[in-house]
Design an enzyme around this catalytic site. Structure first.
Site, PDB file in Angstrom:
ATOM      1  N   GLY A  25      15.923  -0.154  12.500  1.00 49.41           N
ATOM      2  CA  GLY A  25      15.099  -0.398  13.687  1.00 49.41           C
ATOM      3  C   GLY A  25      15.982  -1.157  14.665  1.00 49.41           C
ATOM      4  O   GLY A  25      17.158  -1.429  14.375  1.00 49.41           O
ATOM      5  N   SER A  26      15.449  -1.579  15.806  1.00 48.80           N
ATOM      6  CA  SER A  26      16.292  -2.254  16.805  1.00 48.80           C
ATOM      7  C   SER A  26      16.865  -3.561  16.251  1.00 48.80           C
ATOM      8  O   SER A  26      18.006  -3.921  16.532  1.00 48.80           O
ATOM      9  CB  SER A  26      15.473  -2.525  18.074  1.00 48.80           C
ATOM     10  OG  SER A  26      14.279  -3.221  17.718  1.00 48.80           O
ATOM     11  N   GLU A  28      18.126  -4.063  13.507  1.00 47.29           N
ATOM     12  CA  GLU A  28      19.251  -3.822  12.589  1.00 47.29           C
ATOM     13  C   GLU A  28      20.476  -3.294  13.337  1.00 47.29           C
ATOM     14  O   GLU A  28      21.570  -3.252  12.772  1.00 47.29           O
ATOM     15  CB  GLU A  28      18.830  -2.806  11.502  1.00 47.29           C
ATOM     16  CG  GLU A  28      17.809  -3.350  10.500  1.00 47.29           C
ATOM     17  CD  GLU A  28      16.432  -3.537  11.150  1.00 47.29           C
ATOM     18  OE1 GLU A  28      15.964  -2.621  11.866  1.00 47.29           O
ATOM     19  OE2 GLU A  28      15.836  -4.611  10.959  1.00 47.29           O
ATOM     20  N   GLU A  47      11.030   3.600   3.683  1.00 48.67           N
ATOM     21  CA  GLU A  47      11.720   2.503   2.986  1.00 48.67           C
ATOM     22  C   GLU A  47      11.471   2.511   1.475  1.00 48.67           C
ATOM     23  O   GLU A  47      12.255   1.971   0.706  1.00 48.67           O
ATOM     24  CB  GLU A  47      11.315   1.162   3.580  1.00 48.67           C
ATOM     25  CG  GLU A  47      11.864   0.923   4.982  1.00 48.67           C
ATOM     26  CD  GLU A  47      10.991   1.550   6.070  1.00 48.67           C
ATOM     27  OE1 GLU A  47      10.043   2.285   5.714  1.00 48.67           O
ATOM     28  OE2 GLU A  47      11.267   1.311   7.255  1.00 48.67           O
ATOM     29  N   HIS A  70      13.951  -2.523   8.000  1.00 51.27           N
ATOM     30  CA  HIS A  70      13.493  -2.925   9.319  1.00 51.27           C
ATOM     31  C   HIS A  70      12.383  -3.982   9.212  1.00 51.27           C
ATOM     32  O   HIS A  70      11.228  -3.659   8.970  1.00 51.27           O
ATOM     33  CB  HIS A  70      12.972  -1.712  10.087  1.00 51.27           C
ATOM     34  CG  HIS A  70      12.500  -2.053  11.452  1.00 51.27           C
ATOM     35  ND1 HIS A  70      13.244  -2.804  12.323  1.00 51.27           N
ATOM     36  CD2 HIS A  70      11.344  -1.804  12.088  1.00 51.27           C
ATOM     37  CE1 HIS A  70      12.567  -2.977  13.424  1.00 51.27           C
ATOM     38  NE2 HIS A  70      11.407  -2.395  13.322  1.00 51.27           N
ATOM     39  N   HIS A 281       0.252  -1.847 -22.013  1.00 50.33           N
ATOM     40  CA  HIS A 281      -0.294  -1.125 -20.850  1.00 50.33           C
ATOM     41  C   HIS A 281      -1.785  -0.842 -21.099  1.00 50.33           C
ATOM     42  O   HIS A 281      -2.654  -1.422 -20.509  1.00 50.33           O
ATOM     43  CB  HIS A 281       0.501   0.172 -20.652  1.00 50.33           C
ATOM     44  CG  HIS A 281       0.091   0.951 -19.431  1.00 50.33           C
ATOM     45  ND1 HIS A 281       0.831   1.988 -18.902  1.00 50.33           N
ATOM     46  CD2 HIS A 281      -0.996   0.848 -18.626  1.00 50.33           C
ATOM     47  CE1 HIS A 281       0.218   2.488 -17.847  1.00 50.33           C
ATOM     48  NE2 HIS A 281      -0.874   1.817 -17.661  1.00 50.33           N
ATOM     49  N   GLY A 401       5.951   1.323 -13.571  1.00 51.72           N
ATOM     50  CA  GLY A 401       5.029   2.440 -13.391  1.00 51.72           C
ATOM     51  C   GLY A 401       4.668   2.668 -11.938  1.00 51.72           C
ATOM     52  O   GLY A 401       3.757   3.421 -11.620  1.00 51.72           O
TER      53      GLY A 401
HETATM   54  C1  LIG Z   1       2.230   3.804  -6.349  1.00 50.69           C
HETATM   55  C2  LIG Z   1       1.263   4.197  -7.459  1.00 50.69           C
HETATM   56  N1  LIG Z   1       0.035   4.664  -7.125  1.00 50.69           N
HETATM   57  C3  LIG Z   1      -0.846   5.011  -8.108  1.00 50.69           C
HETATM   58  C4  LIG Z   1      -0.533   4.889  -9.448  1.00 50.69           C
HETATM   59  C5  LIG Z   1      -1.531   5.236 -10.506  1.00 50.69           C
HETATM   60  N2  LIG Z   1      -1.091   6.335 -11.382  1.00 50.69           N
HETATM   61  C6  LIG Z   1      -1.190   7.658 -11.049  1.00 50.69           C
HETATM   62  C7  LIG Z   1      -1.721   8.127  -9.732  1.00 50.69           C
HETATM   63  C8  LIG Z   1      -0.753   8.522 -12.042  1.00 50.69           C
HETATM   64  C9  LIG Z   1      -0.749  10.020 -12.046  1.00 50.69           C
HETATM   65  C10 LIG Z   1       0.645  10.582 -12.117  1.00 50.69           C
HETATM   66  O1  LIG Z   1       0.496  11.968 -11.937  1.00 50.69           O
HETATM   67  P1  LIG Z   1       1.773  12.901 -12.055  1.00 50.69           P
HETATM   68  O2  LIG Z   1       1.354  14.245 -11.563  1.00 50.69           O
HETATM   69  O3  LIG Z   1       2.946  12.319 -11.440  1.00 50.69           O
HETATM   70  O4  LIG Z   1       2.090  12.980 -13.600  1.00 50.69           O
HETATM   71  P2  LIG Z   1       1.148  13.449 -14.787  1.00 50.69           P
HETATM   72  O5  LIG Z   1       0.261  14.552 -14.246  1.00 50.69           O
HETATM   73  O6  LIG Z   1       2.099  13.955 -15.838  1.00 50.69           O
HETATM   74  O7  LIG Z   1       0.388  12.253 -15.231  1.00 50.69           O
HETATM   75  S1  LIG Z   1      -0.181   7.585 -13.365  1.00 50.69           S
HETATM   76  C11 LIG Z   1      -0.575   6.103 -12.623  1.00 50.69           C
HETATM   77  O8  LIG Z   1      -0.392   4.964 -13.126  1.00 50.69           O
HETATM   78  C12 LIG Z   1       0.766   4.351  -9.745  1.00 50.69           C
HETATM   79  N3  LIG Z   1       1.162   4.151 -11.044  1.00 50.69           N
HETATM   80  N4  LIG Z   1       1.633   4.033  -8.747  1.00 50.69           N
END
Ligand SMILES: Cc1ncc(Cn2c(C)c(CCOP(=O)(O)OP(=O)(O)O)sc2=O)c(N)n1
Ligand SMILES: [Ca+2]
Length: 526
Positions: A25-26, A28, A47, A70, A281, A401
């Protein structure tokens, strides 16, 4: 007298940091003015992609990666990626442009108000220098802090009118600073740990990402073969610390308290190396430890040691500790474990492949030292069962995740490891969080093979919905996305692989190309 700009580039060059991942951005532009010939700028269109590429680069190279964002909006967009970088101990040096010093207080446009607060708690250290003369020293502190254990992202906000100011006579003293970390346990600590391992009747080894990050995989194999014991990978695995076709390998532990305890039933000593205890988890309460089991934890991260809910810990460098421990470990008379049997083939659907069969084909065709960047949550277990990984640095998964890691990280890993084939294995849901990474892949001709597993749904959430008895949640399906069209729109060649023959053909093409290839694979839900 040299400027802040001149001393900064000398510092980066001397520390081996000549790639800048960024979106400008400006604020930077004064930093990017006169960008040196021997530096490389890798532009990401969002980003989150910038931070994801840098994360992959840092993880695969083991060196600090430099990011230039930015101000506040840029930092905010990167925060999702920082959740992963924080938990994977990625040494990211994140800089963000700040408004001119005199314009911050009035909160003019692009002022990053209270800048050091913004990235917390996902950085080790966050700072905005109190004067221009302090910028080179602050960046030196950032580089060393990111690299020293426990490694992790750091953040420096820099007002744009600092760069052409004089740096001061002694500023250049930071350029050549070197800081080494030892981290070897004492003689007594090693004797005590060895004594517990040698005395255990039925020990088990649980290995985590730090073993792979410190390239201690070979030492872990030696230890396992000396003790003739089963080896599990710690839950929520973001790296592969042990060859998964080795006779001692038993799989990845489930990310649930009750599940882990059930899998480790009968062992009298659980030795966890290079992983938190544990990255749970799924919420499945139970006893933390099996009856009669003790736990000892070796980690380079004192915070991980301190927050564990059970066991003893030794904080030290994982590689140095295993290396010093080995000569103290007696050859066990126990029988070596048997190699796990290979799982049976499964049925494909009409025009949709079973993920298990996709992975069998991938395992058959991929180079032995391929690097997998995985982000299809519902197929993790099947992947570990069917795809062989032998070398250090063969597998990367978002450590928190946080989705949107896979596509950009695959590019960063390929930039860091040009002699190994990188293969992204990305869910259709995950791919959409960072789809603009395809533009960077095309622009910088990054020859990664990017497999999109298209089951049309957030497969992992469907699994969680069953587990949590939520049978009517909206927003779990992602149908009707044409990834081949999206790829071509960003300049990446693409193939649809809805039969095995088409998949074989596409993989063979992709492995031979000097530019990226996206392979869209319609798959059955897991
Ligand atoms: C940024 C973000 N948003 C939402 C989620 C929630 N989430 C989501 C939305 C998943 C579905 C992943 O779907 P995919 O198509 O990438 O893979 P699978 O169909 O094999 O599960 S797994 C999970 O924890 C996350 N982990 N991170
Ligand atoms: Ca999916």
């Amino acid at each position: 007298m040299p400027s802040v700009h001149a001393v900064t580039y000398s510092l980066l060059r001397h520390q081996g940091i000549t790639t800048v991942f960024g979106n400008p951005g400006s604020n930077e532009l004064p930093f990017l003015k006169g960008f040196p010939e021997d530096f490389r700028y890798v532009l990401g269109l969002h980003e989150g992609v910038v931070a994801g590429m840098a994360d992959g680069y840092a993880l695969a190279s083991g060196k600090p990666a430099f990011i230039n964002l930015h101000a506040a909006a840029g930092t905010g967009n990167a925060m999702g990626a920082l959740t992963n970088a924080w938990y994977s101990h990625s040494p990211l040096v994140i800089t963000a442009g700040q408004q001119a010093r005199s314009m911050i207080g009035v909160e003019s446009m692009l002022a990053n108000v209270d800048a050091p607060q913004l990235p917390k708690p996902l950085v080790k250290w966050s700072y905005e220098p109190a004067c221009p003369e302090d910028v080179p020293r602050a960046l030196s502190q950032a580089i060393h802090s990111a690299s020293l254990p426990p490694r992790g992202p750091v953040y420096v906000s820099i007002p744009h009118d600092d760069w052409d100011r004089e740096a001061g006579d002694d500023a250049a003293l930071v350029i050549e600073r070197e800081i080494a970390h030892a981290g070897v346990p004492s003689f007594e600590q090693l004797e005590r740990l060895a004594q517990r391992l040698n005395a255990a009747e039925n020990p088990v080894l649980v290995l985590g990402p730090e073993v792979d990050a410190r390239q201690a995989n070979g030492l872990a194999v030696e230890l396992a073969e000396r003790l003739c014991l089963p080896v599990w990978v710690a839950p929520s695995a973001s790296r592969c610390p042990f060859p998964n076709r080795h006779p001692c390998f038993r799989g990845v532990l489930p990310a649930a308290i009750a599940g882990i305890t059930a899998h480790l039933e009968g062992h009298d000593l659980i030795v966890v190396v290079g992983a938190p205890v544990f990255r749970y988890h799924k919420y499945a309460p139970g006893r933390y430890l099996p009856e009669g089991a003790g736990l000892v934890h070796v980690t380079g991260d004192a915070n991980e040691a301190a927050r564990a809910p059970m066991g003893d810990a030794l904080v030290g460098d994982v590689h140095a500790t295993l290396e010093a421990l080995l000569p103290r470990i007696e050859q066990s008379a126990r029988a070596m474990p048997e190699t796990l049997p290979r799982p049976a083939a499964v049925e494909d659907g009409e025009g949709r492949l079973a993920p298990a069969n996709v992975f069998n084909t991938l395992d058959m065709l991929a180079p032995e030292d391929a690097i997998y960047v995985k982000e299809s949550t519902s197929t993790v277990e099947i992947f570990w069962e069917r795809v062989g990984m032998r070398e250090p640095g063969s597998y990367f998964f978002p450590a928190a995740g946080g989705l949107g890691f896979g596509l950009p990280a695959a590019l960063g890993v390929q930039l860091a490891q040009p002699r190994r084939q990188v293969i992204g294995v990305i869910g259709d849901g995950s791919a959409s969080y960072a789809i603009t990474a395809l533009w960077s892949a095309a622009q910088y001709r990054i020859p990664a093979v990017l497999i999109i597993l298209k089951n049309g749904t957030y497969g992992a959430l469907r699994g969680f919905a069953r587990h949590m008895k939520v049978d009517d949640a909206p927003g779990l399906d992602v149908p009707d996305i044409d990834f081949c069209a999206l790829a071509r729109g960003y300049g990446v060649e693409a193939r649809l692989a809805d039969t095995h023959e088409a998949l074989v053909q596409a993989l063979q093409e992709g492995f031979a190309m000097d530019r990226p290839l996206l392979i869209e694979v319609p798959t059955l839900p897991t």
